[in-house]
Design a protein around this motif. Structure first.
Motif, PDB file in Angstrom:
ATOM      1  N   GLU A 167       0.944  -1.132  -0.059  1.00 28.23           N
ATOM      2  CA  GLU A 167      -0.037   0.175  -0.064  1.00 28.23           C
ATOM      3  C   GLU A 167       1.002   1.195   0.123  1.00 28.23           C
ATOM      4  O   GLU A 167       0.252   2.448  -0.229  1.00 28.23           O
ATOM      5  N   ASP A 168       2.050   1.180   0.588  1.00 27.27           N
ATOM      6  CA  ASP A 168       2.970   2.308   0.349  1.00 27.27           C
ATOM      7  C   ASP A 168       3.644   2.499  -1.015  1.00 27.27           C
ATOM      8  O   ASP A 168       4.433   3.156  -1.132  1.00 27.27           O
ATOM      9  N   GLY A 169       3.527   1.706  -1.931  1.00 24.59           N
ATOM     10  CA  GLY A 169       4.057   1.776  -3.149  1.00 24.59           C
ATOM     11  C   GLY A 169       5.312   0.884  -3.535  1.00 24.59           C
ATOM     12  O   GLY A 169       5.815   0.768  -4.555  1.00 24.59           O
ATOM     13  N   THR A 170       5.537   0.117  -2.332  1.00 27.06           N
ATOM     14  CA  THR A 170       7.008  -0.467  -2.279  1.00 27.06           C
ATOM     15  C   THR A 170       6.469  -1.855  -2.931  1.00 27.06           C
ATOM     16  O   THR A 170       5.597  -2.646  -2.701  1.00 27.06           O
ATOM     17  N   ILE A 171       7.573  -2.306  -4.085  1.00 28.51           N
ATOM     18  CA  ILE A 171       7.509  -3.599  -4.684  1.00 28.51           C
ATOM     19  C   ILE A 171       8.557  -4.619  -3.928  1.00 28.51           C
ATOM     20  O   ILE A 171       9.764  -4.019  -4.095  1.00 28.51           O
ATOM     21  N   CYS A 172       8.325  -5.825  -3.526  1.00 25.29           N
ATOM     22  CA  CYS A 172       9.242  -6.661  -3.111  1.00 25.29           C
ATOM     23  C   CYS A 172       9.489  -7.665  -4.130  1.00 25.29           C
ATOM     24  O   CYS A 172       8.489  -8.327  -4.278  1.00 25.29           O
ATOM     25  N   VAL A 173      10.735  -8.252  -4.238  1.00 29.68           N
ATOM     26  CA  VAL A 173      10.919  -9.540  -5.120  1.00 29.68           C
ATOM     27  C   VAL A 173      11.634 -10.346  -4.129  1.00 29.68           C
ATOM     28  O   VAL A 173      12.507 -10.314  -3.572  1.00 29.68           O
ATOM     29  N   HIS A 174      10.899 -11.710  -4.116  1.00 24.95           N
ATOM     30  CA  HIS A 174      11.378 -12.808  -3.445  1.00 24.95           C
ATOM     31  C   HIS A 174      11.841 -13.887  -3.953  1.00 24.95           C
ATOM     32  O   HIS A 174      11.035 -14.360  -5.257  1.00 24.95           O
ATOM     33  N   ASP A 175      12.775 -14.652  -3.663  1.00 27.37           N
ATOM     34  CA  ASP A 175      13.543 -16.036  -4.339  1.00 27.37           C
ATOM     35  C   ASP A 175      12.520 -17.195  -3.521  1.00 27.37           C
ATOM     36  O   ASP A 175      12.647 -17.162  -2.463  1.00 27.37           O
ATOM     37  N   LEU A 176      11.863 -17.735  -4.346  1.00 27.76           N
ATOM     38  CA  LEU A 176      11.016 -18.742  -3.715  1.00 27.76           C
ATOM     39  C   LEU A 176      11.683 -19.933  -3.088  1.00 27.76           C
ATOM     40  O   LEU A 176      11.362 -20.684  -2.182  1.00 27.76           O
ATOM     41  N   LYS A 177      12.746 -20.542  -4.016  1.00 19.44           N
ATOM     42  CA  LYS A 177      13.433 -21.468  -3.287  1.00 19.44           C
ATOM     43  C   LYS A 177      14.232 -21.280  -2.062  1.00 19.44           C
ATOM     44  O   LYS A 177      14.344 -22.115  -1.398  1.00 19.44           O
ATOM     45  N   LYS A 178      14.933 -19.728  -2.086  1.00 17.77           N
ATOM     46  CA  LYS A 178      15.648 -19.755  -0.920  1.00 17.77           C
ATOM     47  C   LYS A 178      14.892 -19.047   0.212  1.00 17.77           C
ATOM     48  O   LYS A 178      15.229 -18.881   1.156  1.00 17.77           O
ATOM     49  N   THR A 179      13.690 -18.635  -0.097  1.00 19.25           N
ATOM     50  CA  THR A 179      12.774 -17.808   0.559  1.00 19.25           C
ATOM     51  C   THR A 179      13.430 -16.546   1.258  1.00 19.25           C
ATOM     52  O   THR A 179      13.227 -16.425   2.393  1.00 19.25           O
ATOM     53  N   THR A 180      13.936 -15.894   0.364  1.00 22.19           N
ATOM     54  CA  THR A 180      14.524 -14.604   0.932  1.00 22.19           C
ATOM     55  C   THR A 180      14.189 -13.494   0.024  1.00 22.19           C
ATOM     56  O   THR A 180      13.896 -13.748  -1.090  1.00 22.19           O
ATOM     57  N   LEU A 181      14.460 -12.405   0.366  1.00 20.38           N
ATOM     58  CA  LEU A 181      14.022 -11.022  -0.256  1.00 20.38           C
ATOM     59  C   LEU A 181      15.321 -10.915  -1.016  1.00 20.38           C
ATOM     60  O   LEU A 181      16.424 -10.568  -0.684  1.00 20.38           O
ATOM     61  N   VAL A 182      15.045 -10.557  -2.544  1.00 24.31           N
ATOM     62  CA  VAL A 182      16.112 -10.265  -3.561  1.00 24.31           C
ATOM     63  C   VAL A 182      16.183  -8.708  -3.505  1.00 24.31           C
ATOM     64  O   VAL A 182      17.331  -8.485  -3.464  1.00 24.31           O
ATOM     65  N   LYS A 183      15.040  -8.123  -3.604  1.00 26.77           N
ATOM     66  CA  LYS A 183      15.170  -6.611  -3.798  1.00 26.77           C
ATOM     67  C   LYS A 183      14.027  -5.962  -3.337  1.00 26.77           C
ATOM     68  O   LYS A 183      12.884  -6.517  -3.464  1.00 26.77           O
ATOM     69  N   LYS A 184      14.080  -4.912  -2.968  1.00 19.25           N
ATOM     70  CA  LYS A 184      12.930  -3.864  -2.693  1.00 19.25           C
ATOM     71  C   LYS A 184      13.091  -2.643  -3.687  1.00 19.25           C
ATOM     72  O   LYS A 184      13.998  -1.811  -3.710  1.00 19.25           O
ATOM     73  N   LEU A 185      11.842  -2.361  -4.402  1.00 14.57           N
ATOM     74  CA  LEU A 185      11.930  -1.322  -5.380  1.00 14.57           C
ATOM     75  C   LEU A 185      10.959  -0.257  -4.868  1.00 14.57           C
ATOM     76  O   LEU A 185       9.745  -0.706  -4.022  1.00 14.57           O
ATOM     77  N   SER A 186      11.240   0.977  -5.157  1.00 12.08           N
ATOM     78  CA  SER A 186      10.364   2.079  -4.492  1.00 12.08           C
ATOM     79  C   SER A 186      10.083   3.167  -5.711  1.00 12.08           C
ATOM     80  O   SER A 186      10.269   4.444  -5.384  1.00 12.08           O
ATOM     81  N   ALA A 187       9.933   2.687  -7.027  1.00 11.61           N
ATOM     82  CA  ALA A 187       9.774   3.510  -8.103  1.00 11.61           C
ATOM     83  C   ALA A 187       8.320   4.138  -8.034  1.00 11.61           C
ATOM     84  O   ALA A 187       8.142   5.346  -8.385  1.00 11.61           O
ATOM     85  N   HIS A 188       7.230   3.497  -7.249  1.00  7.18           N
ATOM     86  CA  HIS A 188       6.098   4.029  -7.080  1.00  7.18           C
ATOM     87  C   HIS A 188       5.912   4.886  -5.913  1.00  7.18           C
ATOM     88  O   HIS A 188       6.355   4.478  -4.763  1.00  7.18           O
TER      89      HIS A 188
END
Length: 242
Positions: free
Chosen positions: A129-150
């Motif tokens: 809701e704050d405009g943040t996009i998060c990208v997760h690796d499903l196999k490693k169950t880790t956060l890959v990157k957090k994007l804040s263009a919106h």
């Protein structure tokens, strides 16, 4: 052709017809298993899943038009669902993303409600809701990157084949992302006059349609307008008011 739809009173409907044109409009089935509005719906083969404001995810059989089971674990409304090769994923107003694998895996990358989910190339993308996009690796169950263009809530994510991801926010800004490097490739935004109008009504949904040389993006707003965008050379190509 038969279509399923979720209602604001917790009902799940299945109707006859095609997209935007029903053959007879007859109601085939009505099943009540949510205690409140149905917020999201996805399918995977014969399985259909609905997420509700009652914090629950219900599993249905399409062939039998029957309720199968309920998944519980969220502490607030379930806003979005996504099918991945590994599991069903859900996003909630409780700011968490749950992976329904039986291992109770959850991502806590967001600090605001999770409004959208999409799968691309082994990664689960989520929007807050704050405009943040998060990208997760499903196999490693880790956060890959957090994007804040919106800068405002991202209402929908849509995979661009196997190459990337589209995102659209409430004010009509559409971003195109590279699926591997998670870098912003293109930004499409309405003009100054449209921005004022869209900020008043908001964008509710997006659909990407493939073409031979380009892609179209369809957006729907609160004023009843459906707009068609063409990427990468043209901006808005058409408007239709309901």
């Amino acid at each position: 052709m038969r279509r399923w739809g979720g209602g604001g009173v917790g009902r799940v409907h299945r109707r006859s017809g095609a997209v935007y044109r029903y053959d007879n409009g007859l109601l085939l089935s009505e099943m009540v298993h949510h205690h409140g509005p149905v917020m999201t719906i996805v399918t995977d083969g014969d399985a259909l899943y609905t997420g509700g404001q009652d914090w629950k995810i219900n599993h249905w059989s399409i062939a039998r038009r029957a309720f199968v089971t309920t998944f519980k674990g969220h502490e607030l409304a379930v806003r979005c669902l996504a099918i991945t090769p590994e599991c069903l994923a859900s996003g909630s107003d409780d700011c968490t993303i749950k992976l329904w694998t039986g291992a109770h895996v959850a991502f806590t990358s967001h600090t605001t409600p999770v409004l959208a989910l999409a799968y691309c190339r082994g990664r689960l993308w989520s929007a807050g809701e704050d405009g943040t996009i998060c990208v997760h690796d499903l196999k490693k169950t880790t956060l890959v990157k957090k994007l804040s263009a919106h800068k405002v809530p991202v209402v929908q994510l849509m995979p661009l084949g196997a190459r990337g991801m589209w995102s659209v926010d409430k004010h009509g800004v559409v971003n195109v992302w590279d699926g591997q490097g998670c870098t912003l490739q293109q930004r499409m935004a309405p003009g100054a006059e449209q921005q004022v109008e869209w900020q008043r009504h908001g964008i509710n949904a997006m659909c990407v349609t493939a073409r031979s040389v380009s892609h179209q993006v369809w957006t729907c707003s609160g004023d009843g307008t459906v707009r068609v965008w063409t990427s990468p050379t043209e901006m808005e190509s058409d408007e239709h008011r309901a």
